[in-house]
Scaffold this motif. Structure first.
Motif, PDB file in Angstrom:
ATOM      1  N   ALA A 127      41.700  24.127  34.528  1.00  0.00           N
ATOM      2  CA  ALA A 127      40.206  23.875  33.992  1.00  0.00           C
ATOM      3  C   ALA A 127      39.335  24.389  35.421  1.00  0.00           C
ATOM      4  CB  ALA A 127      39.913  22.533  33.576  1.00  0.00           C
ATOM      5  N   SER A 128      38.217  24.813  35.188  1.00  0.00           N
ATOM      6  CA  SER A 128      37.300  25.319  36.008  1.00  0.00           C
ATOM      7  C   SER A 128      36.533  24.262  36.845  1.00  0.00           C
ATOM      8  CB  SER A 128      36.478  26.560  35.530  1.00  0.00           C
ATOM      9  OG  SER A 128      37.230  27.611  35.403  1.00  0.00           O
ATOM     10  N   THR A 129      37.004  23.228  36.953  1.00  0.00           N
ATOM     11  CA  THR A 129      36.140  22.099  37.748  1.00  0.00           C
ATOM     12  C   THR A 129      36.372  22.451  39.212  1.00  0.00           C
ATOM     13  OG1 THR A 129      38.178  20.832  37.868  1.00  0.00           O
ATOM     14  CG2 THR A 129      37.113  20.397  36.048  1.00  0.00           C
ATOM     15  N   TRP A 130      35.387  21.779  39.775  1.00  0.00           N
ATOM     16  CA  TRP A 130      35.719  22.011  41.293  1.00  0.00           C
ATOM     17  C   TRP A 130      37.157  21.594  41.994  1.00  0.00           C
ATOM     18  CZ3 TRP A 130      33.046  24.405  45.010  1.00  0.00           C
ATOM     19  CH2 TRP A 130      33.130  24.052  46.157  1.00  0.00           C
ATOM     20  N   ILE A 133      39.466  24.650  40.815  1.00  0.00           N
ATOM     21  CA  ILE A 133      39.074  25.490  41.470  1.00  0.00           C
ATOM     22  C   ILE A 133      39.707  25.746  43.089  1.00  0.00           C
ATOM     23  CG2 ILE A 133      37.545  27.237  42.653  1.00  0.00           C
ATOM     24  CD1 ILE A 133      35.979  26.566  40.280  1.00  0.00           C
ATOM     25  N   ARG A 134      39.672  24.271  43.554  1.00  0.00           N
ATOM     26  CA  ARG A 134      40.115  24.134  44.867  1.00  0.00           C
ATOM     27  C   ARG A 134      41.822  24.306  44.948  1.00  0.00           C
ATOM     28  NH1 ARG A 134      36.319  25.078  45.641  1.00  0.00           N
ATOM     29  NH2 ARG A 134      37.371  26.776  46.781  1.00  0.00           N
ATOM     30  N   VAL A 165      40.978  33.517  42.916  1.00  0.00           N
ATOM     31  CA  VAL A 165      41.799  33.453  41.876  1.00  0.00           C
ATOM     32  C   VAL A 165      42.129  34.612  41.098  1.00  0.00           C
ATOM     33  CG1 VAL A 165      40.833  31.242  41.602  1.00  0.00           C
ATOM     34  CG2 VAL A 165      40.163  32.952  39.910  1.00  0.00           C
ATOM     35  N   THR A 166      43.521  34.526  40.501  1.00  0.00           N
ATOM     36  CA  THR A 166      43.952  35.922  39.864  1.00  0.00           C
ATOM     37  C   THR A 166      42.658  36.396  38.690  1.00  0.00           C
ATOM     38  OG1 THR A 166      46.091  35.587  40.776  1.00  0.00           O
ATOM     39  CG2 THR A 166      45.737  36.998  38.828  1.00  0.00           C
TER      40      THR A 166
END
Length: 312
Positions: A127-130, A133-134, A165-166
Motif C-alpha cells: 500500500a502507498s502509505t508513507w 513507500i519506505r 519503486v519499480t
C-alpha cells in the motif's frame, strides 16, 4: 476490417490481467498479472482449486503461513501462463509497519523461489502509505521489485518515484467513485474523468523528469477510461473489460506519449510534507484508508476460509 481494441492496445501498452482466474489469463494472454486479497478470495471459490488449496492450508504452520502459501501457490500457477511479472500483495494489516512488510516480502520471495519462480518475475505489492513507500525503497535496494498500490494522489506518486519503486498503480475508478459521490451532477465523462486526469498527470511527470518507475493504471469502471489512457506504460484490466475490448472493433488512438521535461520544479518529499499533503487531499486520504479496510475485510474472509480448510 480493423483489429479488435485489445489487440491494438497491446501494441502500445503492456496489458496486465487483474485476476486470479487462470482461464481468463489463458484466454486474453496478458503480459503480466496482478492479484490482491479480493482476487485470491475469488479464486478460492473455484471448485477445481479447493482440494489443492486445502492441502496447502493444512501444511501451513498458522493462518499467516497459510495466506502466503496460497498466494504463492496461485501466483506460481499464473507465472506459468504469463511471460512477465506477477504481483503478490503483502498483508494489508502491515500497511503501517515497515519491518513487518519487509519480513513478509522476504518470505514471499523465498516461497516463490521454492516453486522455481525467481525474484525477477515477482512484484511485491505494498500500500502507498508513507511506511509502505519506505519499505519499498529498502526492498528495491535489495533487488526486490515492488508495486505500490492504492495510489490516489500525485503526492503518493511523487514519493514513490523518489523512493525508486519499480511500479505504481494509480486507481482510476475509485477516484471517479469519490468525485461522483461528492458531485453527482458533474460531467465526468471522457477526458473529464478525474481518475484519468490523475494518471495522465503522473505519467507526464515521470516521463518529463526521467523517472524509470512504471505507471500502471488500475481499477477501471468502464472501457472508456482504458481507451483514454491508451499508451500508458501498463494497464491492469479485469476479465470483463478485457472481453469487451476483445469483442470491439474500431480504431484505438494512442492518448499518452512521453513528452519533454516539465517546467515545474521537483523537490523530494520528506515525511512531514507527505503527511500534510495527504491531509489536505480528502479524496486520497479517504480512499487509501477505505482501500486498506476493504483488502483487510477480504483477507479476514480468506483467513476464515483457510481456517476451515485446515480442519478438514
Amino acid at each position: 476490417m480493423a483489429d479488435d481494441l485489445l489487440s491494438q492496445l497491446k501494441q502500445m501498452t503492456t496489458v496486465v490481467a487483474d485476476t486470479g482466474d487462470l482461464e481468463a489469463i489463458r484466454r486474453f494472454q496478458p503480459t503480466d498479472a496482478t492479484t490482491n486479497p479480493s482476487l485470491i478470495l475469488q479464486a478460492t471459490q473455484q471448485e477445481e482449486r479447493r482440494v489443492r488449496l486445502a492441502e496447502v492450508a493444512r501444511q501451513a504452520t498458522d493462518i499467516d503461513d497459510a495466506l502466503d502459501a496460497v498466494a504463492v501457490e496461485i501466483g506460481s500457477e499464473i507465472s506459468g501462463l504469463v511471460p512477465g511479472h506477477v504481483s503478490t500483495e503483502v498483508s494489508a494489516r502491515l500497511s503501517f509497519d515497515v519491518e513487518g512488510t519487509l519480513a513478509r516480502a522476504h518470505s514471499l520471495i523465498e516461497r516463490y523461489g521454492r516453486h522455481g519462480v525467481g525474484p525477477e518475475r515477482i512484484l511485491i505489492k505494498v500500500a502507498s502509505t508513507w511506511e509502505g513507500i519506505r519499505a519499498a525503497s529498502r526492498l528495491e535496494r535489495e533487488g526486490i521489485h515492488t508495486n505500490l498500490t492504492l495510489l490516489f494522489s500525485f503526492t503518493q506518486a511523487q514519493a514513490c518515484a523518489d523512493a525508486g519503486v519499480t511500479l505504481v498503480s494509480p486507481f482510476v475508478g475509485r477516484i471517479l467513485d469519490w468525485h461522483k459521490a461528492h458531485d453527482p451532477e458533474a460531467d465526468f465523462s471522457g477526458d473529464q474523468d478525474p481518475g484519468v486526469q490523475s494518471v495522465r498527470r503522473i505519467y507526464e511527470y515521470y516521463k518529463g523528469h526521467g523517472f524509470e518507475t512504471v505507471v500502471m493504471g488500475a481499477s477501471f469502471r468502464n472501457s472508456g477510461e482504458i481507451k483514454a489512457l491508451a499508451g500508458c506504460d501498463r494497464l491492469t484490466i479485469s476479465p470483463a473489460l478485457l472481453g469487451e475490448l476483445a469483442d470491439t472493433r474500431g480504431s484505438l488512438e494512442r492518448r499518452l506519449v512521453p513528452r519533454d521535461a516539465e517546467t515545474q520544479p521537483r523537490e523530494p518529499l520528506d515525511e512531514a510534507n507527505f503527511r500534510w499533503a495527504m491531509n489536505e487531499d480528502p479524496m486520497a486520504t479517504e480512499k487509501l484508508a477505505e482501500g486498506i479496510r476493504k483488502f483487510m475485510d477480504d483477507q479476514r474472509k480468506l483467513e476464515a476460509l483457510l481456517g476451515e480448510l485446515r480442519k478438514r
